[in-house]
Design a protein around this motif. Structure first.
Motif, PDB file in Angstrom:
ATOM      1  N   UNK A  20       0.835  -1.208   0.000  1.00  0.00           N
ATOM      2  CA  UNK A  20       0.000   0.000   0.000  1.00  0.00           C
ATOM      3  C   UNK A  20       0.866   1.253   0.000  1.00  0.00           C
ATOM      4  N   UNK A  21       1.918   1.252   0.837  1.00  0.00           N
ATOM      5  CA  UNK A  21       2.810   2.406   0.876  1.00  0.00           C
ATOM      6  C   UNK A  21       3.538   2.580  -0.453  1.00  0.00           C
ATOM      7  N   UNK A  22       3.902   1.453  -1.074  1.00  0.00           N
ATOM      8  CA  UNK A  22       4.564   1.515  -2.375  1.00  0.00           C
ATOM      9  C   UNK A  22       3.638   2.111  -3.421  1.00  0.00           C
ATOM     10  N   UNK A  23       2.376   1.706  -3.381  1.00  0.00           N
ATOM     11  CA  UNK A  23       1.404   2.232  -4.341  1.00  0.00           C
ATOM     12  C   UNK A  23       1.207   3.726  -4.137  1.00  0.00           C
ATOM     13  N   UNK A  24       1.180   4.171  -2.869  1.00  0.00           N
ATOM     14  CA  UNK A  24       1.031   5.594  -2.586  1.00  0.00           C
ATOM     15  C   UNK A  24       2.216   6.371  -3.155  1.00  0.00           C
ATOM     16  N   UNK A  25       3.427   5.818  -2.980  1.00  0.00           N
ATOM     17  CA  UNK A  25       4.617   6.482  -3.524  1.00  0.00           C
ATOM     18  C   UNK A  25       4.516   6.631  -5.037  1.00  0.00           C
ATOM     19  N   UNK A  26       4.046   5.571  -5.689  1.00  0.00           N
ATOM     20  CA  UNK A  26       3.933   5.610  -7.145  1.00  0.00           C
ATOM     21  C   UNK A  26       2.895   6.624  -7.594  1.00  0.00           C
ATOM     22  N   UNK A  27       1.756   6.676  -6.889  1.00  0.00           N
ATOM     23  CA  UNK A  27       0.682   7.576  -7.289  1.00  0.00           C
ATOM     24  C   UNK A  27       1.012   9.032  -6.977  1.00  0.00           C
ATOM     25  N   UNK A  28       1.923   9.251  -6.030  1.00  0.00           N
ATOM     26  CA  UNK A  28       2.329  10.628  -5.725  1.00  0.00           C
ATOM     27  C   UNK A  28       3.290  11.170  -6.781  1.00  0.00           C
ATOM     28  N   UNK A  29       3.981  10.273  -7.456  1.00  0.00           N
ATOM     29  CA  UNK A  29       4.870  10.704  -8.538  1.00  0.00           C
ATOM     30  C   UNK A  29       4.033  11.088  -9.760  1.00  0.00           C
ATOM     31  N   UNK A  30       4.593  11.945 -10.592  1.00  0.00           N
ATOM     32  CA  UNK A  30       3.840  12.463 -11.746  1.00  0.00           C
ATOM     33  C   UNK A  30       4.295  11.765 -13.029  1.00  0.00           C
ATOM     34  N   UNK A  31       4.153  10.447 -13.080  1.00  0.00           N
ATOM     35  CA  UNK A  31       4.604   9.647 -14.214  1.00  0.00           C
ATOM     36  C   UNK A  31       3.463   9.384 -15.186  1.00  0.00           C
ATOM     37  N   UNK A  32       3.787   8.750 -16.303  1.00  0.00           N
ATOM     38  CA  UNK A  32       2.742   8.417 -17.270  1.00  0.00           C
ATOM     39  C   UNK A  32       1.795   7.360 -16.700  1.00  0.00           C
ATOM     40  N   UNK A  33       2.278   6.500 -15.784  1.00  0.00           N
ATOM     41  CA  UNK A  33       1.393   5.518 -15.151  1.00  0.00           C
ATOM     42  C   UNK A  33       0.354   6.220 -14.277  1.00  0.00           C
ATOM     43  N   UNK A  34       0.791   7.237 -13.535  1.00  0.00           N
ATOM     44  CA  UNK A  34      -0.141   8.011 -12.717  1.00  0.00           C
ATOM     45  C   UNK A  34      -1.149   8.741 -13.596  1.00  0.00           C
ATOM     46  N   UNK A  35      -0.687   9.242 -14.737  1.00  0.00           N
ATOM     47  CA  UNK A  35      -1.585   9.911 -15.679  1.00  0.00           C
ATOM     48  C   UNK A  35      -2.697   8.973 -16.118  1.00  0.00           C
ATOM     49  N   UNK A  36      -2.340   7.739 -16.428  1.00  0.00           N
ATOM     50  CA  UNK A  36      -3.333   6.753 -16.863  1.00  0.00           C
ATOM     51  C   UNK A  36      -4.323   6.445 -15.744  1.00  0.00           C
ATOM     52  N   UNK A  37      -3.817   6.264 -14.509  1.00  0.00           N
ATOM     53  CA  UNK A  37      -4.689   5.967 -13.371  1.00  0.00           C
ATOM     54  C   UNK A  37      -5.676   7.102 -13.134  1.00  0.00           C
TER      55      UNK A  37
END
Length: 272
Positions: free
Chosen positions: A19-36
């Motif tokens: 869960x913490x790893x997912x939060x870290x990823x979603x806080x970053x402004x990457x293309x994966x976050x853009x898709x989510x």
């Protein structure tokens, strides 16, 4: 600590880490976050629109604003059209409202991708029709607007993900522009990002990457789910699982179904 308690403790720790790893990823402004972000905004638009047409919301009903004959005069608007305008509005309020007063790059990118998600629903409504007339003669057709299949929405956003553009702040501090000057400015339906994606091949607590070791892959696929790409060149292991299922079922009159039990083998590939 008893074995069962130790197992539960380790399992909970693993869930917390993920869960913490997912939060870290979603806080970053990457293309994966853009898709989510785009998929979530599209999902809210889609769900509210469906609820309107189904009568599950008191604030809205079907969209009856479209009336009269079509441009070619072959059919007329009618029926219960999906109220995508209301779904779009509520999604915008829910997803964007508290960020509207901000102008930093991360906020601008997020709002842009939220809008791209909503437009992937709103701009691709389908037209469905029903025939009227004696013996199915279709002397008159009534048509209405219908939501696209959400699978089509997701596929469209996946294509936008593949072509997402990296952006930087404009000189005025209020706009965003492509990082590479030769790339055309992204449209409202395009996805954008401002940070490069982390290396997802290996686990990294800082970036939130869980790595791909142990992931199930497809040894025959050349795509992203294929073992060659997903396993990052580390190779994969194959194990055979056996499952007992009912088979060769027959109906006996009356009224019984008898089946044999068969063993089904399945090959599962996992990344090393």
């Amino acid at each position: 600590m008893p074995p069962v308690s130790s197992y539960l403790f380790n399992h909970l720790c693993m869930i917390l880490f993920e869960c913490l790893s997912l939060i870290n990823l979603l806080c970053a402004d990457t293309r994966e976050t853009a898709f989510v972000n785009a998929v979530v905004a599209a999902g809210v638009t889609y769900t509210v629109t469906q609820a309107c047409s189904s009568g599950h919301l008191l604030q809205c009903t079907c969209d009856k604003t479209m009336k009269g004959l079509s441009a070619d005069g072959q059919w007329e608007w009618g029926g219960c059209a999906d109220n995508v305008q209301h779904g779009y509005k509520k999604s915008r309020e829910f997803m964007d409202a508290k960020y509207r007063k901000r102008s930093d790059l991360k906020t601008q990118v997020m709002l842009h991708n939220n809008e791209a998600g909503r437009l992937s629903v709103k701009n691709f409504m389908r037209t469905e029709c029903k025939c009227h007339g004696l013996s199915g003669s279709c002397t008159l057709r009534t048509c209405w607007r219908k939501l696209p299949l959400f699978r089509d929405v997701a596929t469209r956003l996946k294509e936008k993900f593949d072509g997402a553009a990296k952006v930087i702040p404009g000189n005025d501090g209020k706009t965003i522009i492509p990082e590479v000057a030769t790339i055309k400015p992204p449209g409202r339906e395009d996805l954008i990002y401002s940070e490069e994606s982390p290396d997802f091949c290996n686990p990294d607590r800082v970036t939130g990457s869980l790595g791909t070791a142990g992931r199930v892959c497809n040894s025959t696929s050349p795509g992203v789910e294929g073992c060659e790409l997903l396993c990052c060149g580390r190779g994969y292991e194959t194990r055979t699982t056996k499952t007992r299922v009912n088979c060769h079922c027959r109906f006996k009159w009356c009224c019984e179904v008898t089946c044999k039990v068969c063993t089904v083998k399945k090959h599962v590939n996992t990344c090393r």
